[in-house]
Design a protein around this motif. Structure first.
Motif: not given
Lengths: 341, 59
Positions: B20, A338-339, B30-34, A297-303, A334, A315, A321, A341, B10, A313
């Motif tokens: 997010x 993450x998606x 940063x971490x973006x959480x859906x 599913x749409x993941x969380x993004x770490x960067x 970096x 995305x 995006x 379970x 966001x 965001x």
């Protein structure tokens, strides 16, 4: 596998339709993939994914025990080059009732329909894995998250590699949902307080009772000299354990990407060939875009970002995006999606 | 639950719907959480809010 066992399995697969195709529903059972990194220290303070993909450490209550966890290179078990290793650095011999430490892997319901759980012709579950370490007895639990049911067994670890084979019965009660959500856990209990051990072990499928979940489980934390290695984890339909199903690294990595995707040179801190540029680099109003294989599913993004912070965001599943209209010359690196379970 | 310095919403392209939660982890990380009730990370943030903490609105 003996000739008799081979024949028995052949008879079984001939009747349940599993003549060909994938037998092992576990992803990364040979511990080949560790996108987040090969080593983690001071594990025991919180639950999370620390090293090898698809295997999560669950922690409950507060324990003084700590472990170093790693994707260890091994040379003493034919067919395997990697194992998940737990090396105790801080012991905990005073176990509070609510303490627990589990090593778990989880499954989407749509991927385990072959067990026919909840149907009159339900199949058994055969779990196998290789272990060595400090001699101990631990517990394994299958936990049905859709119907809050469980079944458990113990197993023994010795200082030499052994293949553990555990047959769990079929369950005609409670079907797995056929969707992309969590339906089944395999939980290896290596530390448990009285809340989980003071009952009677649930050796047949039953509604969850916490006190019955880890009866007879020893503690990995009993000494800072303790260690545990696990690899070759396989869960298959039926009552006979077949040889471990080896898959290529590329195949396992692709399967792991549904849950975790470390882009480019994640974890290196490299800001050159590890960066995703703002498409309008020298100006404001810049988008960062990068496609990737669709995940569960749409993941969380770490960067990590070069300057400022992304302001919006946009995305979706398959596309990062991010937008910023106040900083020029920005990029991210970096990047970990993450998606789980 | 990971450690973070602050949390901020966001919004989508139209600036209407929250999409997010942006966690500032420090050191430009940063971490973006859906925002999805089925997302375990989002569930953890909701527990953090129930403990009396606040998610900031977007700038």
């Amino acid at each position: 596998m003996s000739k008799a066992a081979e024949l028995a399995k052949w008879g079984e697969v001939s009747t349940n339709g599993q003549v060909s195709g994938r037998r092992n529903v576990v992803i990364n059972g040979a511990m080949q993939v560790a996108q987040r990194g090969a080593d983690a220290v001071a594990v025991g303070t919180a639950s999370g994914y620390f090293t090898v993909d698809r295997f999560k450490v669950f922690q409950g209550a507060t324990t003084d025990g700590r472990i170093s966890m790693s994707q260890a290179a091994i040379t003493d078990l034919g067919g395997f080059s990697k194992a998940m290793k737990f090396d105790v650095t801080d012991a905990d011999t005073s176990i509070a009732a609510g303490e627990l430490l589990q090593i778990g892997t989880m499954f989407e319901g749509q991927d385990i329909q072959g067990f026919k759980k909840g149907h009159s012709d339900a199949e058994g579950f055969t779990l196998s894995f290789y272990v060595k370490g400090t001699a101990k007895t631990y517990s394994v639990e299958l936990f049905d998250a859709d119907n809050t049911r469980h079944v458990t067994q113990t197993f023994n670890v010795t200082t030499s590699w052994n293949r553990i084979v555990l047959n769990f019965p079929a369950d005609t009660t409670g079907a797995f949902d056929s969707d992309n959500a969590l339906s089944l856990y395999i939980l290896i209990w290596v530390h448990a307080g009285a809340d989980y051990t003071e009952g009677t072990a649930a050796t047949s499928w039953a509604g969850n009772v916490n006190a019955n979940r880890a009866v007879g489980c020893g503690s990995l934390f009993s000494s800072d000299a303790n260690e545990l290695f696990i690899t070759g984890v396989q869960l298959e339909v039926g009552s006979v354990a077949t040889p471990f199903e080896h898959r290529s690294y590329g195949e396992e990595l692709a399967l792991c990407h549904r849950y975790c995707n470390a882009l480019l040179k994640y974890g290196t801190g490299n800001q050159n060939d590890n960066r995703i540029y703002n498409a309008d680099y020298a100006n404001v109003h810049g988008f960062i875009r990068m496609g990737y294989p669709r995940m569960r599913d749409t993941p969380d993004i770490n960067y990590t970002i070069s300057a400022g912070a992304a302001e919006t965001d946009y995305s979706s599943n398959g596309l990062i995006q991010l937008f910023n209209d106040s900083v020029t010359n920005w990029f991210i690196y970096d990047v970990l999606l993450e998606k789980e379970l | 639950m990971i450690n973070f310095n602050s949390a901020k919403y966001l919004y989508d392209m139209e600036g209407v719907n929250k999409t997010h939660i942006q966690l500032n982890l420090g050191n430009s990380k940063f971490k973006h959480i859906v925002i999805d009730p089925a997302n375990t990370d989002y569930q953890a943030i909701l527990e953090w809010v129930e403990d009396g903490n606040t998610i900031e609105d977007a700038d």
